[in-house]
Design a protein around this motif. Structure first.
Motif, PDB file in Angstrom:
ATOM      1  N   ALA A   1       0.704  -0.970  -0.230  1.00 22.92           N
ATOM      2  CA  ALA A   1       0.222  -0.149   0.126  1.00 22.92           C
ATOM      3  C   ALA A   1       0.524   1.202   0.195  1.00 22.92           C
ATOM      4  O   ALA A   1       1.826   1.675   1.211  1.00 22.92           O
ATOM      5  CB  ALA A   1      -0.847   0.252   1.125  1.00 22.92           C
ATOM      6  N   VAL A   2       0.830   1.591  -1.116  1.00 26.49           N
ATOM      7  CA  VAL A   2       2.126   3.303  -1.449  1.00 26.49           C
ATOM      8  C   VAL A   2       1.472   4.514  -0.714  1.00 26.49           C
ATOM      9  O   VAL A   2       0.009   4.457  -0.851  1.00 26.49           O
ATOM     10  CB  VAL A   2       1.595   3.602  -2.382  1.00 26.49           C
ATOM     11  CG1 VAL A   2       2.824   4.564  -2.632  1.00 26.49           C
ATOM     12  CG2 VAL A   2       2.074   2.185  -3.305  1.00 26.49           C
TER      13      VAL A   2
ATOM     14  N   TYR B   1       3.260  -2.996   3.689  1.00 22.43           N
ATOM     15  CA  TYR B   1       3.066  -4.191   3.007  1.00 22.43           C
ATOM     16  C   TYR B   1       2.973  -5.364   4.051  1.00 22.43           C
ATOM     17  O   TYR B   1       3.520  -5.014   5.288  1.00 22.43           O
ATOM     18  CB  TYR B   1       4.837  -4.815   2.535  1.00 22.43           C
ATOM     19  CG  TYR B   1       6.120  -4.386   3.601  1.00 22.43           C
ATOM     20  CD1 TYR B   1       6.691  -5.497   3.725  1.00 22.43           C
ATOM     21  CD2 TYR B   1       6.556  -3.466   3.778  1.00 22.43           C
ATOM     22  CE1 TYR B   1       7.786  -5.871   4.412  1.00 22.43           C
ATOM     23  CE2 TYR B   1       8.319  -3.009   4.277  1.00 22.43           C
ATOM     24  CZ  TYR B   1       8.205  -4.244   5.220  1.00 22.43           C
ATOM     25  OH  TYR B   1      10.047  -4.328   5.985  1.00 22.43           O
ATOM     26  N   ALA B   2       2.789  -6.024   3.213  1.00 25.22           N
ATOM     27  CA  ALA B   2       2.287  -7.797   4.282  1.00 25.22           C
ATOM     28  C   ALA B   2       2.624  -8.895   4.044  1.00 25.22           C
ATOM     29  O   ALA B   2       2.202  -8.544   2.124  1.00 25.22           O
ATOM     30  CB  ALA B   2       1.193  -7.984   4.612  1.00 25.22           C
ATOM     31  N   PHE B   3       3.082 -10.202   3.658  1.00 25.55           N
ATOM     32  CA  PHE B   3       3.502 -11.369   3.402  1.00 25.55           C
ATOM     33  C   PHE B   3       3.510 -12.486   4.320  1.00 25.55           C
ATOM     34  O   PHE B   3       3.679 -11.916   5.383  1.00 25.55           O
ATOM     35  CB  PHE B   3       4.599 -11.404   2.092  1.00 25.55           C
ATOM     36  CG  PHE B   3       6.150 -11.144   3.101  1.00 25.55           C
ATOM     37  CD1 PHE B   3       6.444 -11.967   3.340  1.00 25.55           C
ATOM     38  CD2 PHE B   3       6.503  -9.485   3.074  1.00 25.55           C
ATOM     39  CE1 PHE B   3       7.652 -11.753   4.188  1.00 25.55           C
ATOM     40  CE2 PHE B   3       7.348  -9.606   4.223  1.00 25.55           C
ATOM     41  CZ  PHE B   3       8.406 -10.605   4.217  1.00 25.55           C
ATOM     42  N   ARG B   4       2.852 -13.393   3.288  1.00 23.21           N
ATOM     43  CA  ARG B   4       3.211 -15.232   3.853  1.00 23.21           C
ATOM     44  C   ARG B   4       4.458 -15.853   3.006  1.00 23.21           C
ATOM     45  O   ARG B   4       4.082 -15.118   2.372  1.00 23.21           O
ATOM     46  CB  ARG B   4       2.239 -15.218   4.630  1.00 23.21           C
ATOM     47  CG  ARG B   4       2.515 -16.915   5.240  1.00 23.21           C
ATOM     48  CD  ARG B   4       0.751 -17.395   5.141  1.00 23.21           C
ATOM     49  NE  ARG B   4      -0.195 -16.613   5.648  1.00 23.21           N
ATOM     50  CZ  ARG B   4      -0.102 -16.776   7.258  1.00 23.21           C
ATOM     51  NH1 ARG B   4       0.422 -16.999   7.817  1.00 23.21           N
ATOM     52  NH2 ARG B   4      -1.797 -15.610   7.578  1.00 23.21           N
ATOM     53  N   ARG B   5       5.416 -16.501   4.389  1.00 24.24           N
ATOM     54  CA  ARG B   5       6.570 -16.757   3.841  1.00 24.24           C
ATOM     55  C   ARG B   5       5.878 -18.139   2.984  1.00 24.24           C
ATOM     56  O   ARG B   5       4.869 -18.738   3.593  1.00 24.24           O
ATOM     57  CB  ARG B   5       7.297 -17.567   4.873  1.00 24.24           C
ATOM     58  CG  ARG B   5       8.700 -16.693   5.316  1.00 24.24           C
ATOM     59  CD  ARG B   5       9.109 -16.133   4.266  1.00 24.24           C
ATOM     60  NE  ARG B   5       9.868 -17.052   3.505  1.00 24.24           N
ATOM     61  CZ  ARG B   5      11.240 -17.115   3.974  1.00 24.24           C
ATOM     62  NH1 ARG B   5      11.880 -17.034   4.831  1.00 24.24           N
ATOM     63  NH2 ARG B   5      11.637 -17.936   2.793  1.00 24.24           N
ATOM     64  N   ASN B   6       6.689 -17.857   1.819  1.00 23.07           N
ATOM     65  CA  ASN B   6       6.268 -19.338   0.456  1.00 23.07           C
ATOM     66  C   ASN B   6       6.251 -20.590   1.360  1.00 23.07           C
ATOM     67  O   ASN B   6       7.406 -20.447   1.145  1.00 23.07           O
ATOM     68  CB  ASN B   6       6.394 -18.559  -0.934  1.00 23.07           C
ATOM     69  CG  ASN B   6       6.122 -19.991  -2.416  1.00 23.07           C
ATOM     70  OD1 ASN B   6       5.565 -21.187  -1.318  1.00 23.07           O
ATOM     71  ND2 ASN B   6       5.462 -19.682  -3.264  1.00 23.07           N
ATOM     72  N   ARG B   7       5.435 -21.487   1.534  1.00 27.27           N
ATOM     73  CA  ARG B   7       6.021 -23.025   2.271  1.00 27.27           C
ATOM     74  C   ARG B   7       7.065 -23.662   1.574  1.00 27.27           C
ATOM     75  O   ARG B   7       7.246 -24.243   1.217  1.00 27.27           O
ATOM     76  CB  ARG B   7       5.113 -23.527   2.749  1.00 27.27           C
ATOM     77  CG  ARG B   7       4.092 -23.891   1.316  1.00 27.27           C
ATOM     78  CD  ARG B   7       3.391 -25.059   1.983  1.00 27.27           C
ATOM     79  NE  ARG B   7       2.032 -24.400   2.621  1.00 27.27           N
ATOM     80  CZ  ARG B   7       1.042 -24.018   3.932  1.00 27.27           C
ATOM     81  NH1 ARG B   7       1.440 -25.981   3.826  1.00 27.27           N
ATOM     82  NH2 ARG B   7       0.427 -23.447   4.408  1.00 27.27           N
ATOM     83  N   THR B   8       6.939 -23.294  -0.640  1.00 25.00           N
ATOM     84  CA  THR B   8       7.422 -24.272  -1.377  1.00 25.00           C
ATOM     85  C   THR B   8       8.833 -23.804  -1.239  1.00 25.00           C
ATOM     86  O   THR B   8       9.798 -24.146  -2.258  1.00 25.00           O
ATOM     87  CB  THR B   8       7.070 -24.244  -2.580  1.00 25.00           C
ATOM     88  OG1 THR B   8       7.211 -22.659  -3.158  1.00 25.00           O
ATOM     89  CG2 THR B   8       5.068 -24.778  -2.037  1.00 25.00           C
ATOM     90  N   ILE B   9       9.226 -22.616  -0.573  1.00 17.99           N
ATOM     91  CA  ILE B   9      10.941 -21.691  -0.909  1.00 17.99           C
ATOM     92  C   ILE B   9      11.111 -22.087   0.423  1.00 17.99           C
ATOM     93  O   ILE B   9      10.468 -20.921   1.710  1.00 17.99           O
ATOM     94  CB  ILE B   9      10.962 -20.271  -0.736  1.00 17.99           C
ATOM     95  CG1 ILE B   9      10.060 -20.823  -2.607  1.00 17.99           C
ATOM     96  CG2 ILE B   9      11.987 -19.829  -1.466  1.00 17.99           C
ATOM     97  CD1 ILE B   9       9.256 -19.283  -2.953  1.00 17.99           C
ATOM     98  N   ASP B  10      12.952 -22.374   0.681  1.00 14.57           N
ATOM     99  CA  ASP B  10      13.394 -22.807   1.672  1.00 14.57           C
ATOM    100  C   ASP B  10      14.167 -21.586   2.177  1.00 14.57           C
ATOM    101  O   ASP B  10      14.758 -22.279   3.642  1.00 14.57           O
ATOM    102  CB  ASP B  10      13.943 -24.188   2.544  1.00 14.57           C
ATOM    103  CG  ASP B  10      12.746 -25.199   1.901  1.00 14.57           C
ATOM    104  OD1 ASP B  10      11.645 -24.970   2.299  1.00 14.57           O
ATOM    105  OD2 ASP B  10      13.105 -26.610   1.084  1.00 14.57           O
TER     106      ASP B  10
END
Length: 280
Positions: free
Chosen positions: A25-26, A36-45
């Motif tokens: 959100a600028v 910013y907001a994010f959740r870690r990608n479980r497929t990426i270690d």
């Protein structure tokens, strides 16, 4: 092709690449670039790396078992910012050269450092409100409600702060291409004095800060290149952003990212960067 002449918003592309969805959100006001907001990608270690951007971040790790929040200054070279999977993080990134409004802290205190949020801001109510929420818009409202109080309370500006604002503004407006001798001529201060006050406030020399801004401008232009246009536009990008030649640009890019521009462009395509980035 039209090149961007200034850094619109400091970028951390590896944050986006290592998430399934990255919300942004600028703001571009009150010294804030964006939330910013994010959740870690479980497929990426792999760990998420931060790269130099001349900015301060505050991020909240909204983990039910072990919540935390930190104020992080710009790194000077690529460093690990986050590890682990499935962490929901909410963050605010300040504009380059801007600091949180605190009577006891300046930007120099945070360069290459990660300081607990409560040690700096002391706002336990805000901390608890953000870490217990998973609603991006609500988290933004909570932060701004608290932040604007201190933003308007601290309104005394001295001569040195005016000078620092002038220096940062000119460096950014010229996309990192302004020499310190030009700043000295404009301000009527000596090069030595400008270096001294800049380092005291920002923890960086004007030259180092300028290099970060120029690099971020380069990054911004690369991120917006259409697929297959990299080789065609590389020379034009190199010269207009202020590098002597391609070798100079590549050397700077490797210093700030530990990779080459061509490999970076490959990562953007591989991770489908633009599809992961969601502007709200």
């Amino acid at each position: 092709m039209i090149l961007k002449k200034e850094v619109i918003s400091p970028k951390q592309p590896y944050f986006v690449m290592n998430t399934s969805q990255y919300y942004k959100a600028v703001v571009m006001n009150y010294g804030i670039s964006h939330f910013y907001a994010f959740r870690r990608n479980r497929t990426i270690d792999s760990s998420i790396f931060a790269i130099p951007d001349g900015s301060i971040d505050i991020y909240f790790c909204c983990d039910k078992k072990n919540p935390s929040a930190y104020v992080c200054g710009t790194v000077l070279h690529p460093e690990i910012a986050f590890t682990g999977n499935n962490q929901y993080l909410f963050g605010v990134r300040f504009l380059p050269g801007n600091c949180i409004k605190s009577k006891n802290a300046s930007m120099s205190d945070f360069v290459s450092s990660r300081v607990p949020f409560l040690d700096v801001m002391g706002d336990k109510r805000l901390f608890e409100g953000i870490i217990t929420s998973r609603n991006f818009e609500n988290q933004i409202k909570l932060f701004m409600h608290s932040y604007l109080k201190s933003y308007y309370d601290i309104n005394t500006i001295g001569n040195r702060e005016n000078l620092n604002r002038f220096l940062v503004s000119n460096i950014i407006q010229n996309a990192g291409q302004m020499k310190i001798e030009e700043l000295a001529e404009k301000t009527k201060y000596s090069v030595r004095y400008i270096n001294k006050v800049f380092v005291q406030e920002f923890g960086l020399t004007p030259k180092s800060f300028s290099k970060m801004i120029r690099f971020q401008n380069l990054l911004s232009n690369l991120n917006e290149l259409e697929s297959g246009m990299f080789d065609t536009n590389l020379t034009e990008i190199t010269m207009k952003i202020g590098y002597y030649d391609q070798s100079h640009m590549i050397k700077d890019f490797e210093h700030f990212t530990n990779t080459t521009p061509s490999k970076y462009m490959g990562l953007l395509r591989q991770t489908q960067y633009n599809k992961r980035l969601i502007i709200v």
